[in-house]
Design an enzyme around this catalytic site. Sequence first.
Site, mmCIF file in Angstrom:
data_model
loop_
_atom_site.group_PDB
_atom_site.id
_atom_site.type_symbol
_atom_site.label_atom_id
_atom_site.label_comp_id
_atom_site.label_asym_id
_atom_site.label_seq_id
_atom_site.Cartn_x
_atom_site.Cartn_y
_atom_site.Cartn_z
ATOM 1 N N LYS A 111 0.744 -1.239 0.117
ATOM 2 C CA LYS A 111 0.130 -0.029 0.126
ATOM 3 C C LYS A 111 0.759 1.203 0.031
ATOM 4 O O LYS A 111 0.742 2.298 0.761
ATOM 5 C CB LYS A 111 -0.869 -0.055 1.255
ATOM 6 N N ILE A 118 2.676 7.056 0.463
ATOM 7 C CA ILE A 118 1.599 6.415 0.706
ATOM 8 C C ILE A 118 0.538 6.265 -0.470
ATOM 9 O O ILE A 118 0.321 7.073 -1.205
ATOM 10 C CB ILE A 118 0.850 6.734 1.914
ATOM 11 N N CYS A 119 -0.050 5.083 -0.439
ATOM 12 C CA CYS A 119 -1.170 4.813 -1.500
ATOM 13 C C CYS A 119 -2.541 5.078 -0.968
ATOM 14 O O CYS A 119 -3.000 4.412 -0.120
ATOM 15 C CB CYS A 119 -1.203 3.350 -1.933
ATOM 16 N N LEU A 120 -3.235 6.253 -1.296
ATOM 17 C CA LEU A 120 -4.583 6.626 -0.888
ATOM 18 C C LEU A 120 -5.553 5.991 -1.567
ATOM 19 O O LEU A 120 -5.327 5.227 -2.699
ATOM 20 C CB LEU A 120 -4.596 8.133 -1.261
ATOM 21 N N TRP A 148 -4.574 5.883 6.573
ATOM 22 C CA TRP A 148 -3.637 4.955 6.110
ATOM 23 C C TRP A 148 -2.992 4.461 7.176
ATOM 24 O O TRP A 148 -2.623 3.214 7.332
ATOM 25 C CB TRP A 148 -2.655 5.718 5.215
#
Length: 203
Positions: A111, A118-120, A148
């Site tokens: 993620k 960070i992957c939203l 997250w």
Amino acid sequence: MEGWDAGTKSALTQIPLLTSRAGPRDGEAWKQRLKEEYKALIAYTSMNKTNDNDWFRIAPANPEGTRWEGSCWYVHNLRRYDFPLQFDIPVTYPATAPEIELPTLDGKTHKMYRGGKICLTVHFKPLWAKNCPRFGIAHALCLGLAPWLAAEVPILVDSGMVKHKDDETIFVFSRCLRGAEFDGCKTVFNNQCGFEYCEICYF
């Protein structure tokens, strides 16, 4: 606001909205935008402290306010896990949201993009675009980073990918690996053994 819990939605409604559409290349107008950013961040931080939910510290890392650094933390099983936090303001800001980075977690979860970004959620970008220029840094932290951390830190801890600082094994030697005598911090501070630490050797 599909995709966020009630607590996040409630916090979001209490963060002041911004009015300036200026970005980093807009001179004096950007300075006005930064004032609005500070106001929103102060309000968000104060709200978190009031609700006993303080979880980050952040400040500009350059005079222009285009680079931000700080730290964030998450409590899991009554233990606090801290992470360095950083991001740059895009030149197309506020149309484009900042990409929040947790560099020490780079490569530890899917993620996350390369570099610790960070992957939203799929809901974040449409909501940000809809609320431009009203959303700012505080809103990105509230809608992006906070959820997250809540989703990923417990998984990273339980899987052993992240360890609490009290669980890390520290080996203390009177000599460094290259045989130099360890005299206080002098050997390591002078970088004779190739390690960064100035008080004890970590191997």
